[in-house]
Every structure is written in C-alpha cells, then in structure tokens.
Design a protein around this motif. Structure first.
Motif, PDB file in Angstrom:
ATOM      1  N   LEU A  90      -1.554  -2.958   7.298  1.00 45.45           N
ATOM      2  CA  LEU A  90      -2.530  -2.981   6.203  1.00 45.45           C
ATOM      3  C   LEU A  90      -2.480  -4.356   5.563  1.00 45.45           C
ATOM      4  CD1 LEU A  90      -1.429   0.225   4.233  1.00 45.45           C
ATOM      5  CD2 LEU A  90      -2.988   0.113   6.175  1.00 45.45           C
ATOM      6  N   THR A  91      -3.612  -4.866   5.121  1.00 47.42           N
ATOM      7  CA  THR A  91      -3.566  -6.074   4.303  1.00 47.42           C
ATOM      8  C   THR A  91      -3.225  -5.671   2.877  1.00 47.42           C
ATOM      9  OG1 THR A  91      -5.908  -5.909   3.787  1.00 47.42           O
ATOM     10  CG2 THR A  91      -5.314  -7.264   5.702  1.00 47.42           C
TER      11      THR A  91
ATOM     12  N   ILE B 260     -10.824 -10.492   9.975  1.00 48.47           N
ATOM     13  CA  ILE B 260      -9.437 -10.304   9.500  1.00 48.47           C
ATOM     14  C   ILE B 260      -8.929  -8.930   9.911  1.00 48.47           C
ATOM     15  CG2 ILE B 260      -8.005 -10.051   7.417  1.00 48.47           C
ATOM     16  CD1 ILE B 260      -9.670 -12.299   6.139  1.00 48.47           C
ATOM     17  N   ALA B 261      -9.773  -7.900   9.746  1.00 41.56           N
ATOM     18  CA  ALA B 261      -9.347  -6.542  10.125  1.00 41.56           C
ATOM     19  C   ALA B 261      -8.954  -6.498  11.601  1.00 41.56           C
ATOM     20  CB  ALA B 261     -10.466  -5.546   9.840  1.00 41.56           C
TER      21      ALA B 261
ATOM     22  N   VAL C 242       0.683  -8.890   4.489  1.00 37.48           N
ATOM     23  CA  VAL C 242       0.392  -7.648   5.218  1.00 37.48           C
ATOM     24  C   VAL C 242       1.564  -6.681   5.070  1.00 37.48           C
ATOM     25  CG1 VAL C 242      -1.150  -8.710   6.925  1.00 37.48           C
ATOM     26  CG2 VAL C 242       1.305  -8.627   7.374  1.00 37.48           C
TER      27      VAL C 242
ATOM     28  N   ASN D  40     -14.231 -10.731   6.764  1.00 42.65           N
ATOM     29  CA  ASN D  40     -13.337  -9.582   6.574  1.00 42.65           C
ATOM     30  C   ASN D  40     -13.297  -8.672   7.806  1.00 42.65           C
ATOM     31  OD1 ASN D  40     -12.219 -10.128   4.017  1.00 42.65           O
ATOM     32  ND2 ASN D  40     -14.213  -9.659   3.092  1.00 42.65           N
TER      33      ASN D  40
ATOM     34  N   ASP E 263      -4.881  -6.154   0.295  1.00 42.97           N
ATOM     35  CA  ASP E 263      -6.063  -5.585  -0.376  1.00 42.97           C
ATOM     36  C   ASP E 263      -6.131  -4.069  -0.194  1.00 42.97           C
ATOM     37  OD1 ASP E 263      -7.072  -8.052  -1.301  1.00 42.97           O
ATOM     38  OD2 ASP E 263      -7.847  -8.487   0.695  1.00 42.97           O
TER      39      ASP E 263
ATOM     40  N   THR F 263     -14.144  -0.714   3.817  1.00 42.45           N
ATOM     41  CA  THR F 263     -12.855  -0.749   4.514  1.00 42.45           C
ATOM     42  C   THR F 263     -13.081  -0.642   6.011  1.00 42.45           C
ATOM     43  OG1 THR F 263     -11.795   0.247   2.592  1.00 42.45           O
ATOM     44  CG2 THR F 263     -10.591   0.367   4.666  1.00 42.45           C
TER      45      THR F 263
ATOM     46  N   VAL G 137      -5.626  -8.351  12.074  1.00 42.45           N
ATOM     47  CA  VAL G 137      -4.502  -7.583  11.527  1.00 42.45           C
ATOM     48  C   VAL G 137      -4.122  -6.456  12.493  1.00 42.45           C
ATOM     49  CG1 VAL G 137      -3.928  -5.977   9.663  1.00 42.45           C
ATOM     50  CG2 VAL G 137      -4.905  -8.204   9.123  1.00 42.45           C
TER      51      VAL G 137
ATOM     52  N   HIS H 111      -8.285  -3.376   6.845  1.00 41.71           N
ATOM     53  CA  HIS H 111      -8.539  -4.397   5.826  1.00 41.71           C
ATOM     54  C   HIS H 111      -9.790  -3.991   5.058  1.00 41.71           C
ATOM     55  CE1 HIS H 111      -8.836  -8.207   3.804  1.00 41.71           C
ATOM     56  NE2 HIS H 111      -9.929  -8.588   4.442  1.00 41.71           N
ATOM     57  N   ARG H 112      -9.883  -4.433   3.811  1.00 35.87           N
ATOM     58  CA  ARG H 112     -11.099  -4.140   3.048  1.00 35.87           C
ATOM     59  C   ARG H 112     -11.640  -5.428   2.422  1.00 35.87           C
ATOM     60  NH1 ARG H 112      -9.533  -1.006  -2.540  1.00 35.87           N
ATOM     61  NH2 ARG H 112     -11.753  -1.263  -2.915  1.00 35.87           N
TER      62      ARG H 112
ATOM     63  N   LEU I 283      -1.508 -14.565   4.994  1.00 34.42           N
ATOM     64  CA  LEU I 283      -2.024 -13.257   4.604  1.00 34.42           C
ATOM     65  C   LEU I 283      -0.836 -12.335   4.329  1.00 34.42           C
ATOM     66  CD1 LEU I 283      -5.076 -12.516   4.732  1.00 34.42           C
ATOM     67  CD2 LEU I 283      -4.609 -11.493   6.953  1.00 34.42           C
TER      68      LEU I 283
END
Ligand SMILES: [Zn+2]
Length: 504
Positions: free
Chosen positions: A460-461, A445-446, A495, A442, A463, A333, A449, A423-424, A493
C-alpha cells in the motif's frame, strides 16, 4: 395533486424481469413496487439511490444494483447532471455520460468552472413515462415555481446558512420576480435595490447588476430584450463581462454574464421583452452582499461512484466517456494484481491449462472485487486493474483475494501466487478501446507499487495506509513500512508491505 396513472401490465412485466436479475434481499422488489405506485411525482424524479437506501435500511450497494438493473429492464432512466455549487441549480441534465464535458457555465448564476466526476457530476434515476407518467416528464407544462424549485434545483443541497436550513427556502427568500414571458411580451419588475448584486436569468442565460453604496433618488430603468437565447440591452453601460467573486473562505470563483453593469442603489425598474419564438422563464433574484456560496451535497451517487460499480460496467458497456473528452477525478483507489512466476507455470503445464487456471483465478478475484464494491477496469495478461471508491474496501479486497486464491490453490495441483498493490489519488477517466479506463501518474504508481510485492504480499502507498479505517482492516496483519524509489517518480515513496495474517 394529479391522478397517479401506472401502466400495470408494463410494471408487472418489468418487475418480474427485475426479480430474476439477481438474488435480492427480502421485500426489496415489493418495496420498490409500492414506491413506484404510491410516491409523489417529485419523489420519482431524480431518485438518489443512496438516500433511497438510507430511508429503507438497505445497503447502498444493493440499492445501486436495484436501480441499475431496473434501468436496464426499462423501469427507470438514468440522468447524469451537473449541479452548480454556487447556486444549487442543475446546469445540465444528460441521458448519457457520453455527453458530459468538464467545463460548464451556469445559466442561473453565471459561474464558470471545471467539474470532476467525483464532486458535482451526479447520477440519479427517474421513472420512465412508459411505466408512470409524472409531471416532470413534461417540464413545459410545469408552473414556473415547480420548474425552478423542483425541476431545476438539486434536491441534494446542504444549506450553509443557519437562517435557512433548506437551501430551497433561501432561494425563495432572495427571489424578487418569477414569471413566464410569452413570445413578444414585455414585462416590468419594480423594486428597491439595496447595495449588492441582482441577477436575472431565463434559466438558459443570465446577467448581473451590481448596486453600489451610492444612493439615488431617481428610478433606474434597465431595458432588456431576450434574443436568440441571450440578454441584450440599449443601455450602453450594460456590457458582456467576466468577473471574479469570492467565497467566505476567500476562494476566487469566475463568473461570466451576457451583460453586467454597476449602478447606484435605489428604486429600480427592469423591463424584459421576449423577442424569441419560445416562452421564457424569467427569474430575478437578489443575492445581495452574500459571499459566493459553496454548497455541499447530501450523500448521493457521483459519476465516479457509478464508474466504480461492476454492475454498471457489466450492464451498460456502451456507456462511455466521449472519446474526445477526459473527465477529472479528484480521488480514486487503484488496485493492481499480478501472478508470481506465471512464465514458469506456462512452461510447466502448457498454454491451454495455464490459460484455464488464469481464467479461474480472474473469476475468483472478480467475485471479491464485486463483493467489495469495486470494478475491474481490465485484465492485462495475468494482471488485473481494478478501481474502488473507497480505500478501505480496496484494502479488504486485497487481503480477501489472497485468501480466495489460497482456497482455489487447494483444488489444483499448480499453485497460483498473487502479488497486489494499491494506491489512491487523482486521475482522469477516458475511453480506451470503447471501455472506461483511467490515465495518469497515480495509475502508474499503483502499477509500480504492485511490482514491489512478492508472493502473497500486498503493498500500500502511504496515501492508502493513512486513509481512515485502513489500519483497522490491517489489525491482525504484519505491516512493514519502507521507502522506495519507483520508476518515473522523482521522490521516494512511503509504502507499507502487508504480509500474511499472524497465525497464533
Ligand atoms: Zn449557478
């Protein structure tokens, strides 16, 4: 049992140093001392800090801190090892993560596969010989049973076989021959071979015989030599081979052998001559027709968990991945933070004051991250990149960071406003600028986000949001789902925007 010899002076000095490294819960150090003084040799070899914590009702985080600090002061040595999921033996054991690779061939069963930092790459701690000498510091003097069953077999295996609740008992059950073969010595093992596979290993390399349903009245003789760490044979049908076997779930597993052949089932004689100048530890075992097992491990310390420990990052800065390697992580994460409107703040109060404030805010965030068992990977300008083993801890950390900054803002004239994203997913661990870092989509993406968040918001995503336990943490918070397009990701995505806590 051999006598216990403890170097009292060394132990006292190092325990005194250890006591001063941080504030410990009551009796943590005295319990460790008792353990070092009275545990069996085997218990002080490859200690699993998670099990140590469970057995003493300590927190896992404190136990990990204890072993990391104790290693730093010289009580323990860290051991990175790779456990083979298909036989349970330890493929390689390394003093440093710098020597880790991603691809290994098991010398006991011949399985060949890639390993990730969060599955079968494990970290354990063993007492140093300077504090207490244990048998396992001298593998050359172990009995062959001890070598295979205590030194080479992982302690953390969960047996998939109801008939053998301990995997070790299954290993004993299928073992047909176990013995040291001296240089120049020839040994003979004779037994009835039913259909199924039989393997021979000297703990460094292995071969396989595959017995068919065809029965023979004649005795089959397999002549073998050990030369330069490999099996050789004059039997022309014995050839180097790669094979695919299947697990009970029909997953393919690759195997590679020095030598392999089919032969009819029946009476079998195996001759092994050791033409090396060192002793060989010969084991012949019969998995038979069992599908390739996939062994699970008890809760233990994975390489990934260690990398998400701030204490590890602080104490062992030189412990990094080899710069030529990338190590896979299946699930980790990422948390990113940034400050809102910092450019304006630098303009208003000047670089020096802004720098001072930004630093204090890093301190506040790093306290939260440490308390939530995460680690700061790096700071980039005013931004923080942190990693967590557990998405629930990461989510709690994000909420606590906003509160911590709120608190901090009461003490200063210029308020700092935080924006957080989590994101994880899978990633690769690499070394960048002599520091453990992470790379991959990833991570991107984090960061993207995080950029969606506005003042005091956490994004938070899906996931992360859908991870077990996360919704409990968010109970008192206002959650707004959204669908967004972020740069570099083709699909929308899902979120979740987490606003400030409801205040009734
Ligand atoms: Zn194996």
């Amino acid at each position: 049992m051999p006598d216990i010899t403890v170097n009292d002076q060394q132990l006292d000095e190092q325990l005194t140093q250890l006591e001063l490294t941080r504030l410990w819960s009551p009796r943590v150090i005295s319990k460790l001392e008792t353990f070092i003084r009275s545990a069996l040799d085997v218990e002080l070899f490859r200690i699993n800090p998670v099990q140590y914590a469970l057995e003493r009702s300590m927190s896992e985080a404190e136990a990990l801190d204890l072993f990391l600090h104790a290693t730093k002061v010289g009580l323990f040595e860290m051991d990175w090892h790779i456990v083979c999921p298909h036989c349970g033996f330890i493929i390689d054991s390394l003093p440093s993560m710098n020597q880790l690779h991603t691809h290994y061939l098991c010398p006991i069963c011949g399985s060949e596969r890639d390993y990730a930092l969060d599955d079968y790459i494990q970290v354990a701690f063993s007492i140093t010989p300077q504090v207490r000498d244990i048998q396992y510091h001298h593998p050359e003097s172990l009995s062959i049973e001890d070598l295979y069953l205590n030194y080479r077999l992982s302690k953390e295996l969960i047996s998939p076989l109801p008939a053998f609740p301990a995997w070790r008992d299954a290993v004993i059950y299928i073992t047909k021959y176990l013995g040291y073969v001296q240089p120049g010595e020839k040994v003979t093992a004779e037994f009835d071979l039913p259909p199924g596979i039989l393997r021979a290993t000297d703990s460094r390399t292995c071969l396989q015989l595959s017995a068919t349903y065809e029965q023979t009245e004649q005795t089959s003789l397999i002549p073998l030599r050990l030369v330069d760490g490999k099996f050789q044979s004059d039997d022309p049908e014995m050839q180097p081979r790669s094979l695919t076997s299947y697990t009970a779930e029909s997953e393919p597993v690759q195997f590679r052998y020095d030598l392999e052949r089919d032969l009819p089932s029946g009476r079998l004689v195996v001759e092994v001559e050791n033409l090396q100048d060192r002793r060989s530890a010969l084991c012949i075992y019969h998995p038979g027709e069992m599908p390739t097992p996939v062994l699970a491990l008890r809760p233990s310390l994975s390489g990934k968990s260690l990398l998400t420990s701030q204490t590890f990052r602080d104490l062992f800065r030189s412990e990094v991945i080899n710069t030529n390697e990338t190590l896979a992580i299946k699930d980790i994460t990422f948390l990113f933070t940034d400050l809102k409107g910092s450019t304006a703040m630098y303009e208003q109060i000047g670089d020096a004051k802004a720098y001072f404030l930004v630093h204090q805010h890093f301190d506040a965030l790093s306290r939260v991250i440490r308390d939530r068992n995460g680690a700061i990977v790096k700071t980039i300008g005013d931004a923080v990149m942190a990693v967590f083993d557990n998405p629930v801890e990461a989510t709690s950390a994000a909420l606590e960071m906003i509160d911590a900054l709120d608190e901090f803002n009461r003490t200063i004239s210029q308020a700092l406003i935080l924006k957080v994203g989590i994101h994880r997913g899978h990633s690769i661990a690499v070394t960048v600028n002599e520091r453990n870092d992470y790379f991959g989509q990833n991570v991107n993406i984090a960061a993207r986000v995080q950029a969606l968040a506005d003042a005091n918001e956490v994004y938070l995503t899906a996931d992360v949001y859908n991870s077990p336990g996360v919704s409990d943490v968010l109970k008192a918070h206002h959650v707004v789902p959204d669908e967004v397009l972020v740069k570099g990701v083709s699909e929308k995505l899902n979120v979740y925007k987490i606003g400030r806590q409801h205040r009734d």
